[in-house]
Design an enzyme around this catalytic site. Sequence first.
Site, PDB file in Angstrom:
ATOM      1  N   ARG A  41       0.833  -1.194   0.000  1.00  0.00           N
ATOM      2  CA  ARG A  41       0.000   0.000   0.000  1.00  0.00           C
ATOM      3  C   ARG A  41       0.868   1.245   0.000  1.00  0.00           C
ATOM      4  O   ARG A  41       1.890   1.313   0.717  1.00  0.00           O
ATOM      5  CB  ARG A  41      -0.889   0.038   1.258  1.00  0.00           C
ATOM      6  CG  ARG A  41      -2.164  -0.774   1.127  1.00  0.00           C
ATOM      7  CD  ARG A  41      -3.108  -0.149   0.087  1.00  0.00           C
ATOM      8  NE  ARG A  41      -4.315  -0.938  -0.172  1.00  0.00           N
ATOM      9  CZ  ARG A  41      -4.426  -1.897  -1.089  1.00  0.00           C
ATOM     10  NH1 ARG A  41      -3.400  -2.233  -1.837  1.00  0.00           N
ATOM     11  NH2 ARG A  41      -5.578  -2.510  -1.280  1.00  0.00           N
ATOM     12  N   HIS A  86      -0.495   0.065  -9.876  1.00  0.00           N
ATOM     13  CA  HIS A  86      -1.282  -0.809  -8.989  1.00  0.00           C
ATOM     14  C   HIS A  86      -1.757  -2.064  -9.744  1.00  0.00           C
ATOM     15  O   HIS A  86      -2.960  -2.331  -9.854  1.00  0.00           O
ATOM     16  CB  HIS A  86      -2.470  -0.047  -8.401  1.00  0.00           C
ATOM     17  CG  HIS A  86      -3.003  -0.656  -7.129  1.00  0.00           C
ATOM     18  ND1 HIS A  86      -3.535   0.085  -6.104  1.00  0.00           N
ATOM     19  CD2 HIS A  86      -3.094  -1.956  -6.712  1.00  0.00           C
ATOM     20  CE1 HIS A  86      -3.932  -0.720  -5.128  1.00  0.00           C
ATOM     21  NE2 HIS A  86      -3.671  -1.975  -5.484  1.00  0.00           N
ATOM     22  N   GLU A 104      -3.492   7.769  -6.031  1.00  0.00           N
ATOM     23  CA  GLU A 104      -3.697   6.899  -7.199  1.00  0.00           C
ATOM     24  C   GLU A 104      -4.970   7.314  -7.936  1.00  0.00           C
ATOM     25  O   GLU A 104      -6.034   7.317  -7.311  1.00  0.00           O
ATOM     26  CB  GLU A 104      -3.832   5.433  -6.748  1.00  0.00           C
ATOM     27  CG  GLU A 104      -2.547   4.862  -6.194  1.00  0.00           C
ATOM     28  CD  GLU A 104      -2.657   3.384  -5.794  1.00  0.00           C
ATOM     29  OE1 GLU A 104      -3.667   2.745  -6.129  1.00  0.00           O
ATOM     30  OE2 GLU A 104      -1.727   2.880  -5.158  1.00  0.00           O
TER      31      GLU A 104
HETATM   32  N1  LIG Z   1      -0.648  -4.300  -5.129  1.00  0.00           N
HETATM   33  C1  LIG Z   1      -1.700  -5.042  -5.155  1.00  0.00           C
HETATM   34  O1  LIG Z   1      -2.419  -5.094  -6.130  1.00  0.00           O
HETATM   35  C2  LIG Z   1      -2.029  -5.900  -3.958  1.00  0.00           C
HETATM   36  C3  LIG Z   1      -2.641  -7.150  -4.131  1.00  0.00           C
HETATM   37  C4  LIG Z   1      -2.921  -7.918  -3.006  1.00  0.00           C
HETATM   38  C5  LIG Z   1      -2.624  -7.429  -1.747  1.00  0.00           C
HETATM   39  N2  LIG Z   1      -2.100  -6.192  -1.620  1.00  0.00           N
HETATM   40  C6  LIG Z   1      -1.759  -5.653  -0.313  1.00  0.00           C
HETATM   41  O2  LIG Z   1      -0.711  -6.431   0.234  1.00  0.00           O
HETATM   42  C7  LIG Z   1      -0.727  -6.322   1.646  1.00  0.00           C
HETATM   43  C8  LIG Z   1      -0.573  -7.708   2.261  1.00  0.00           C
HETATM   44  O3  LIG Z   1      -1.676  -8.493   1.928  1.00  0.00           O
HETATM   45  P1  LIG Z   1      -1.862  -9.905   2.650  1.00  0.00           P
HETATM   46  O4  LIG Z   1      -3.039 -10.539   2.006  1.00  0.00           O
HETATM   47  O5  LIG Z   1      -0.592 -10.635   2.694  1.00  0.00           O
HETATM   48  O6  LIG Z   1      -2.235  -9.436   4.120  1.00  0.00           O
HETATM   49  P2  LIG Z   1      -2.117 -10.297   5.451  1.00  0.00           P
HETATM   50  O7  LIG Z   1      -3.047  -9.680   6.401  1.00  0.00           O
HETATM   51  O8  LIG Z   1      -2.239 -11.744   5.153  1.00  0.00           O
HETATM   52  O9  LIG Z   1      -0.616 -10.030   5.945  1.00  0.00           O
HETATM   53  C9  LIG Z   1      -0.202  -8.817   6.491  1.00  0.00           C
HETATM   54  C10 LIG Z   1       0.871  -9.132   7.498  1.00  0.00           C
HETATM   55  O10 LIG Z   1       1.403  -7.900   7.974  1.00  0.00           O
HETATM   56  C11 LIG Z   1       1.729  -8.092   9.333  1.00  0.00           C
HETATM   57  N3  LIG Z   1       1.887  -6.805   9.998  1.00  0.00           N
HETATM   58  C12 LIG Z   1       0.924  -5.961  10.438  1.00  0.00           C
HETATM   59  N4  LIG Z   1       1.496  -4.891  11.014  1.00  0.00           N
HETATM   60  C13 LIG Z   1       2.826  -5.065  10.929  1.00  0.00           C
HETATM   61  C14 LIG Z   1       3.943  -4.287  11.349  1.00  0.00           C
HETATM   62  N5  LIG Z   1       3.783  -3.121  11.968  1.00  0.00           N
HETATM   63  N6  LIG Z   1       5.174  -4.762  11.099  1.00  0.00           N
HETATM   64  C15 LIG Z   1       5.344  -5.939  10.472  1.00  0.00           C
HETATM   65  N7  LIG Z   1       4.327  -6.730  10.069  1.00  0.00           N
HETATM   66  C16 LIG Z   1       3.094  -6.289  10.299  1.00  0.00           C
HETATM   67  C17 LIG Z   1       0.575  -8.919   9.855  1.00  0.00           C
HETATM   68  O11 LIG Z   1       0.922  -9.588  11.051  1.00  0.00           O
HETATM   69  C18 LIG Z   1       0.354  -9.886   8.719  1.00  0.00           C
HETATM   70  O12 LIG Z   1       1.071 -11.082   8.903  1.00  0.00           O
HETATM   71  C19 LIG Z   1      -2.027  -5.614   1.982  1.00  0.00           C
HETATM   72  O13 LIG Z   1      -1.757  -4.241   2.176  1.00  0.00           O
HETATM   73  C20 LIG Z   1      -2.847  -5.764   0.724  1.00  0.00           C
HETATM   74  O14 LIG Z   1      -3.799  -4.745   0.593  1.00  0.00           O
HETATM   75  C21 LIG Z   1      -1.771  -5.431  -2.696  1.00  0.00           C
HETATM   76  O1  LIG Z   2      -6.010  -4.899  -2.099  1.00  0.00           O
HETATM   77  C1  LIG Z   2      -6.009  -5.491  -3.166  1.00  0.00           C
HETATM   78  O2  LIG Z   2      -6.669  -6.523  -3.368  1.00  0.00           O
HETATM   79  C2  LIG Z   2      -5.129  -5.013  -4.255  1.00  0.00           C
HETATM   80  O3  LIG Z   2      -4.566  -3.802  -3.929  1.00  0.00           O
HETATM   81  C3  LIG Z   2      -5.775  -5.005  -5.610  1.00  0.00           C
HETATM   82  O4  LIG Z   2      -6.516  -3.849  -5.873  1.00  0.00           O
HETATM   83  P1  LIG Z   2      -7.347  -3.748  -7.248  1.00  0.00           P
HETATM   84  O5  LIG Z   2      -8.503  -4.655  -7.154  1.00  0.00           O
HETATM   85  O6  LIG Z   2      -7.783  -2.327  -7.363  1.00  0.00           O
HETATM   86  O7  LIG Z   2      -6.427  -4.162  -8.357  1.00  0.00           O
END
Ligand SMILES: NC(=O)c1ccc[n+]([C@@H]2O[C@H](COP(=O)([O-])OP(=O)(O)OC[C@H]3O[C@@H](n4cnc5c(N)ncnc54)[C@H](O)[C@@H]3O)[C@@H](O)[C@H]2O)c1
Ligand SMILES: O=C(O)[C@H](O)COP(=O)(O)O
Length: 591
Positions: A239, A290, A268
């Site tokens: 994020r 993204h 964004e």
């Molecule tokens: N770019 C994209 O399109 C995309 C796609 C999918 C997920 N994401 C993002 O990726 C991130 C992770 O997703 P996920 O499904 O693995 O989430 P998740 O909840 O499974 O994992 C997040 C981890 O972060 C840890 N955490 C929380 N606070 C913390 C801190 N201060 N220091 C260290 N670790 C900490 C939690 O304990 C957890 O294990 C989220 O922000 C999600 O929105 C982005």
């Molecule tokens: O949180 C998510 O699942 C990812 O950031 C993906 O976002 P999007 O659906 O806008 O691609």
Amino acid sequence: MPLLTHIAPPKVLASEKLSPDGLALLRSGVEVHEKKGLSHEELLTIIPEYEALLVRSETKVTASLLQAAKRLKVVARAGVGVDNIDVEAATKLGIVVVNSPSGNIGAAAEHTIALMMSMARNIPEACKSLKDAKWERSKFVGVEVKGRTLGIIGLGKVGLIVARSAKGLGMNVVAVDPYASQAVASSASVTLIPSLSEMLPKVDFLTIHTPLIASTKGMISTNELSKMKPGARILNVARGGTIDEVALLAALESGHIAGAAIDVFTSEPPTEGSSAAKLIAHPKVVATPHLGASTVEAQENVSIDVCEQVLHVLQGSLPRSAVNAPLILPEEYVKLQPFVQLIEKLGSLYTQHYTSTSGSLNRNTFDLVYQGEIAGLNNTKPLFAALIKGLTMPISSSAGPNVNIVNAELIAKERGIVVNERHSRDPSSHSYSSLVTLVARPPSRTSSRAPPGAATQPSNGPQVPQLRQQQVISGTCSGSQPLITRLDRFETSFIPEGTLLICHNYDSPGKIGVVGSILGRKKVNINFMGVAPVSNKLPEGEDGEDVNADKDADSLNEALMILGIDRVVDPDVLDALVGEGGVLSGRVVTL
Ligand SMILES: NC(=O)c1ccc[n+]([C@@H]2O[C@H](COP(=O)([O-])OP(=O)(O)OC[C@H]3O[C@@H](n4cnc5c(N)ncnc54)[C@H](O)[C@@H]3O)[C@@H](O)[C@H]2O)c1
Ligand SMILES: O=C(O)[C@H](O)COP(=O)(O)O
């Protein structure tokens, strides 16, 4: 007067691009409108029409939008992050927010690895140079990742897949995550480091996989970057805002950080002149708009996942992944679902059978007794919500349909409904593996803890036998099919579905024929019929009273006749059943 009342199908608005696979699931019973690129004002204007809203990360689901939505039951986020949704406002309004917690994690992890390799081998710049008809081999010498150390902040779902992939590339992987399990880290050969400041000097590549929350906002800033090795590289596919973009720009400018690969930004799309826009333009930055979740597979997964959940919510069932509701484990979900239906039916049957049409429940203190296997469940919130929904649905068009696990307690409180949930593992008093009993308490007895045999009637009132005052309904599930096993003092077994005529009568020969002929004359078709005799068992939830002690011969001869009929009958049919048919009373319920 129209014979059939047309019920319009619920409407769902998809305000962003969602894979058609999920939307196709919805289209059978729901009207789906795909309207991309709407302004906030346009959304505000049309949202009152919709029962469900499907979004990705672009639509800002604000409190004002949710308040404007008069019929909205569910906001579904086709993805993980719900930071674009005001979840607190949704909770207050009883709107369920669902997401797809794991549909796109593989895609996000692969995108992280793709960015890391692109950055290490200068792929985007080399590609651009070649397309510009240049042949600059010495300019784009990269670094290998094998043998280097990757530091992961956040060893959750995405972080763990990244860790395993990086191990496959021959990297050493270390991580910080205060909530990660040592066993899970070890299973992926990841070394957990106690603090970020200890990890930063060790890593060649740093990647963030946490949500954006108070503790992670700006967690990589000037101080943290200065602790990293000179020439280290940094990635963010989680994020925007977890890295301080201004601090990163300065570290890239100074050369202390050799490169950054970024998929997510503080604004964004980035506004002109913003730190995000400057970062994207920087020559040492590989940037994508993204795209972490943007694969065909991930989009199919999240779309199907959330569309199924939207259907569940619209049908009044439990969604798998409600963000603003207590976590339900998948195995609990499978067990609970039939009982959610059963208990909603118990509540609805109670209100229709015992309450007049005056619009209020005649009793509002209930025991909900779970017996047998179902008593082993710890999380009965969905069952409680189902009861409140069932009780209020027939009498309130505003409360009933909107009750869900999010707002059930609030609605119960507002309507003065008190429910004492009681668990009993003892199966000895019945032959079912699980039994649920709803007991309505007389107004004077407001606590389930009243001592056995305590007086429950005014002493100067008519001395109606105690058992005649019982308002008790029991039910069980045969597989996934709810069954009513007791209604009032009568032992029965019927499926709580469709329109039912419940007649209270003396069990005398020929009664069935008389009732049948009256209904036939009134052109009412009977689908099924069952007779329920007086039970000789103590109703579940009642303590120690002698079941038959107060009964006279007549009351022991009473029975219920339960008939499945094809339509709601007019009052004259009930009058005929009582007058000509000798039925004591008749009631029609729709379940
Ligand atoms: N770019 C994209 O399109 C995309 C796609 C999918 C997920 N994401 C993002 O990726 C991130 C992770 O997703 P996920 O499904 O693995 O989430 P998740 O909840 O499974 O994992 C997040 C981890 O972060 C840890 N955490 C929380 N606070 C913390 C801190 N201060 N220091 C260290 N670790 C900490 C939690 O304990 C957890 O294990 C989220 O922000 C999600 O929105 C982005
Ligand atoms: O949180 C998510 O699942 C990812 O950031 C993906 O976002 P999007 O659906 O806008 O691609």
